[in-house]
Structure formats: structure tokens, C-alpha cells
Design an enzyme around this catalytic site. Structure first.
Site, short mmCIF file in Angstrom:
data_model
loop_
_atom_site.label_atom_id
_atom_site.label_comp_id
_atom_site.label_asym_id
_atom_site.label_seq_id
_atom_site.Cartn_x
_atom_site.Cartn_y
_atom_site.Cartn_z
N SER A 20 -10.95 16.47 -5.09
CA SER A 20 -11.32 15.35 -5.96
C SER A 20 -10.98 15.61 -7.43
O SER A 20 -11.19 16.72 -7.94
CB SER A 20 -12.83 15.10 -5.84
N SER A 22 -12.54 13.89 -9.69
CA SER A 22 -13.73 13.45 -10.41
C SER A 22 -14.37 14.54 -11.26
O SER A 22 -14.81 14.26 -12.39
CB SER A 22 -14.75 12.86 -9.43
N LYS A 71 -20.03 6.47 2.00
CA LYS A 71 -20.24 5.25 1.22
C LYS A 71 -21.16 4.23 1.91
O LYS A 71 -21.99 3.62 1.24
CB LYS A 71 -18.90 4.59 0.88
N ASP A 107 -15.72 0.28 -8.03
CA ASP A 107 -14.26 0.18 -7.86
C ASP A 107 -13.70 -1.13 -8.41
O ASP A 107 -12.68 -1.14 -9.11
CB ASP A 107 -13.89 0.29 -6.37
N ALA A 133 -5.76 -4.61 3.28
CA ALA A 133 -7.10 -5.20 3.41
C ALA A 133 -8.13 -4.14 3.78
O ALA A 133 -9.09 -4.42 4.48
CB ALA A 133 -7.07 -6.30 4.47
N GLY A 134 -7.95 -2.91 3.27
CA GLY A 134 -8.92 -1.85 3.53
C GLY A 134 -10.04 -1.87 2.50
O GLY A 134 -10.27 -2.89 1.82
N GLY A 135 -10.73 -0.73 2.37
CA GLY A 135 -11.88 -0.66 1.48
C GLY A 135 -11.52 -0.96 0.03
O GLY A 135 -12.26 -1.69 -0.66
N ALA A 136 -10.41 -0.41 -0.45
CA ALA A 136 -10.02 -0.65 -1.86
C ALA A 136 -9.67 -2.12 -2.06
O ALA A 136 -10.07 -2.73 -3.06
CB ALA A 136 -8.83 0.24 -2.22
N GLY A 243 -2.30 3.25 -10.00
CA GLY A 243 -3.72 3.31 -9.69
C GLY A 243 -4.54 4.21 -10.59
O GLY A 243 -5.77 4.29 -10.42
P1 NAP Z 1 -7.80 1.88 4.07
O1 NAP Z 1 -9.21 1.39 4.07
O2 NAP Z 1 -7.37 2.88 5.08
O3 NAP Z 1 -6.83 0.59 4.18
C1 NAP Z 1 -5.45 0.75 4.24
C2 NAP Z 1 -4.77 -0.61 4.29
O4 NAP Z 1 -3.36 -0.38 4.29
C3 NAP Z 1 -5.08 -1.40 5.55
O5 NAP Z 1 -5.14 -2.76 5.22
C4 NAP Z 1 -3.87 -1.14 6.44
O6 NAP Z 1 -3.50 -2.21 7.26
C5 NAP Z 1 -2.78 -1.00 5.42
N1 NAP Z 1 -1.70 -0.14 5.94
C6 NAP Z 1 -1.79 1.17 6.27
N2 NAP Z 1 -0.60 1.61 6.72
C7 NAP Z 1 0.26 0.55 6.66
C8 NAP Z 1 1.62 0.37 7.02
N3 NAP Z 1 2.36 1.39 7.49
N4 NAP Z 1 2.17 -0.85 6.85
C9 NAP Z 1 1.43 -1.89 6.37
N5 NAP Z 1 0.13 -1.78 6.04
C10 NAP Z 1 -0.46 -0.57 6.18
O7 NAP Z 1 -7.43 2.52 2.66
P2 NAP Z 1 -8.09 2.24 1.23
O8 NAP Z 1 -9.19 3.20 0.99
O9 NAP Z 1 -8.33 0.80 1.09
O10 NAP Z 1 -6.89 2.70 0.26
C11 NAP Z 1 -5.71 1.93 0.17
C12 NAP Z 1 -4.83 2.47 -0.96
O11 NAP Z 1 -5.52 2.35 -2.20
C13 NAP Z 1 -4.46 3.95 -0.81
O12 NAP Z 1 -3.14 4.12 -1.23
C14 NAP Z 1 -5.40 4.64 -1.78
O13 NAP Z 1 -4.83 5.82 -2.32
C15 NAP Z 1 -5.54 3.60 -2.87
N6 NAP Z 1 -6.82 3.70 -3.59
C16 NAP Z 1 -6.77 3.84 -4.94
C17 NAP Z 1 -7.93 3.92 -5.67
C18 NAP Z 1 -7.86 4.09 -7.16
O14 NAP Z 1 -8.88 4.39 -7.79
N7 NAP Z 1 -6.70 3.88 -7.75
C19 NAP Z 1 -9.17 3.83 -5.01
C20 NAP Z 1 -9.19 3.68 -3.63
C21 NAP Z 1 -8.00 3.62 -2.92
P3 NAP Z 1 -4.22 -2.52 8.68
O15 NAP Z 1 -5.55 -3.11 8.34
O16 NAP Z 1 -3.26 -3.49 9.30
O17 NAP Z 1 -4.31 -1.22 9.41
#
Ligand code: NAP
Length: 278
Positions: A20, A22, A71, A107, A133-136, A243
């Protein structure tokens, strides 16, 4: 810095957590403001998040940052849960309000503040497209809606997760397709496509050639600082942001919740840069 009997403890709990950034960001903020605090990374195994919150309560820790997998399950241990944390079913920040522990999610607010600070862009009235459409994505969609976005189109492989993300956009959300990006003012990548170490380093989530000339491209990825998507956006002359802004500003919001002080953004940004280039 000098640790004394009065020094307050903050920490990030997660598993894994040693990687991390952080601790670097928050200890830089404590040092810059002179706040008598120290911030550690605490590995806490899955299922033990609630026990860490009980420790915060028992020992009067300053606050906790919370990362995966804790979380969702720290919420039940909080006395108060903020609206974003409640809606997202996830807290990433625990702080004290009097003798109550508050569970919050910083976030979305961090994303909005980072966008304004870095690019001078505010979402009010903008047509936004979210890829992923994940957590972020869910946190950012909710914050965009709260900030007055005119439209939020979510594009994602998995339709169920797309619908879940859209549900955080209220009246302005809908599920869309990549063809919808052509009309968006702000296009956000919230997939790992382009992220180092995830096996997708060379991938781009969408083609920037299809975007408007005045579109803003926002990639939530911060490692590497310039993803193939952002490189392509730069080559087309589009405004763009990685990011790091969201990372720094979600931490800034946490620092402010804990200390009541204005976050020293420049020093927090410098700490991240030193970590990512070392
Ligand atoms: P997550 O919950 O695992 O969600 C990932 C998303 O990406 C899902 O919607 C998934 O689609 C999609 N995905 C994964 N592989 C893919 C592929 N090969 N082709 C198309 N779509 C794909 O992840 P998350 O925590 O939301 O994080 C997402 C991104 O945000 C990461 O890159 C992470 O590093 C970044 N992030 C940045 C911050 C920051 O502070 N800057 C904070 C959190 C996260 P499906 O639903 O179809 O599987």
C-alpha cells in the site's frame, strides 16, 4: 518525526496490504501539518476486519483506512454509516465523531476533487461514460450523479454488474455500449486494461479515435502513470488524467476526517510520486 506518548495511531487494514502507498501518503501529511500521528499498514486476514474496528474502539486509535477484503464487513461494527458507504455497501475510512465510529467511503469524493484540482473539470451538466462496473466504478458513478452529471452511461461486459453500477446513478444513468462514448464529455476507464502487473499492460479499453475533440479522458489506473489509453489520448490532444489524483484526494478526505485540518495536497502528491518512481 518524534513518536511520543501522545502520538495517535492510524492504519490501513487489508490483505494483502504491504504494497500500500497509504503509509507514505499519510505520514507525509502528518509531517507536513505537524499533526502528532503515525500511520501503519496492518495485515488483517479475511474475516478479522470487525476485530480491527473493535481494537480502534477499545484503544482509541485515530482512524482506519480499509481495503479489500474488509470494506463490506466493517460496516456492521460502525455506530454511524455515511450515505455513500451505505449505498455502496463498503467503507474505506473509519473516523470518530464524538464517541461514535463513523464508516465512510471517500473514493467518490476523492475522484471529484481530483478531477477539479487536476483538470478544472466539474461534472455538473456533463455527459459521462463509465467503462467498467466494479467497486471503483460504482463509487465514481454515485459521486458523478451527486455532482450533477447530466447523463451517466455505463459500459461493461457483465450486464448484471452494469445494472448495479447504473443503480447508483439515479435518474441520469443507463446501460450503454462503446458506441455511446462518441457523444460523451467525460470518458472514464474503471477496468484494469492498461494496468501494470495485471496481464493487460498493452490493452486499451476503448478507441480514443471515436471520441469528441473536446472529450476528457480519465483513467482510474495509476500504475503505470501513463497507460496506453492515456498515451493515445495525449497523441490526439485530448485532456486526460490518471488515477493518481483519485488516490491522493481520497486519502486527503480521510486525513481531513481524522484531523479536522486541510490536507497538504502537494506533500501528499510528492509522497506518491516518490513511491511510484522509486
Ligand atoms: P473490480 O471491482 O475488479 O472491477 C473491474 C471491472 O473491470 C469490472 O467491471 C470488469 O468487468 C472490468 N474488466 C476486468 N477485466 C476486463 C477485461 N479484460 N475487459 C473488459 N472489462 C474488464 O475492480 P475495481 O476495484 O473497480 O478497480 C478497477 C480499476 O480502478 C483498477 O484498474 C484499479 O487499479 C483502479 N482503481 C483506482 C483507484 C484510485 O484511487 N485511482 C481506486 C480503486 C481502483 P466485468 O464486470 O464484466 O467482469
Amino acid at each position: 518525526m518524534t513518536i511520543t506518548g501522545y502520538t495517535r495511531l492510524a492504519a490501513v487494514i487489508g490483505s494483502p496490504v504491504r504494497h500500500s502507498m497509504s503509509p507514505a501518503i499519510h505520514n507525509a501529511a502528518f509531517a507536513a501539518t505537524g499533526f502528532d500521528g503515525v500511520y501503519l499498514a496492518m495485515p488483517v486476514e479475511a474475516g478479522r476486519g470487525p476485530a480491527a474496528v473493535q481494537a480502534m474502539r477499545e484503544y482509541g486509535w485515530l482512524g482506519l483506512s480499509v481495503t479489500m477484503p474488509h470494506k463490506p464487513d466493517v460496516l456492521a461494527e460502525c455506530d454511524v454509516v455515511t450515505a455513500p458507504a451505505q449505498a455502496l455497501g463498503a467503507a474505506n475510512c473509519l473516523f470518530w465523531s464524538g464517541d461514535k465510529i463513523v464508516g465512510d467511503n471517500t473514493d467518490g469524493e476523492g475522484y471529484i476533487r481530483g478531477l477539479a484540482a487536476g483538470l478544472g473539470v466539474t461534472p455538473s451538466g456533463l455527459r459521462c461514460a463509465m467503462v467498467g462496473a466494479g467497486g471503483a466504478a460504482r463509487a465514481v458513478v454515485r459521486a458523478l450523479a451527486d455532482a450533477g452529471a447530466a447523463e451517466i452511461v455505463v459500459v461493461n461486459r457483465n450486464a448484471e454488474r452494469a445494472a448495479d453500477a447504473v443503480s447508483h446513478a439515479g435518474d441520469v444513468g443507463r446501460i450503454g455500449a462503446l458506441s455511446d462514448l462518441a457523444s460523451a464529455d467525460l470518458v472514464i476507464n474503471a477496468t484494469p486494461l492498461g494496468m501494470a502487473g495485471a496481464g493487460h499492460e498493452d490493452a486499451v479499453p476503448f478507441d480514443v479515435a471515436a471520441l469528441r475533440d473536446d472529450a476528457v479522458v480519465s483513467d482510474l489506473i495509476y500504475h503505470p502513470a501513463e497507460t496506453p489509453l492515456l498515451r493515445a489520448a495525449g497523441a490526439r490532444g485530448l485532456r486526460r488524467q490518471n488515477g493518481l489524483a483519485m488516490l491522493v484526494f481520497q486519502a486527503a478526505v480521510q486525513f481531513e476526517r481524522w484531523t479536522g485540518l486541510a490536507a497538504p495536497i502537494a506533500e501528499m502528491q510528492a509522497a506518491v510520486s516518490a513511491t511510484t518512481t522509486s
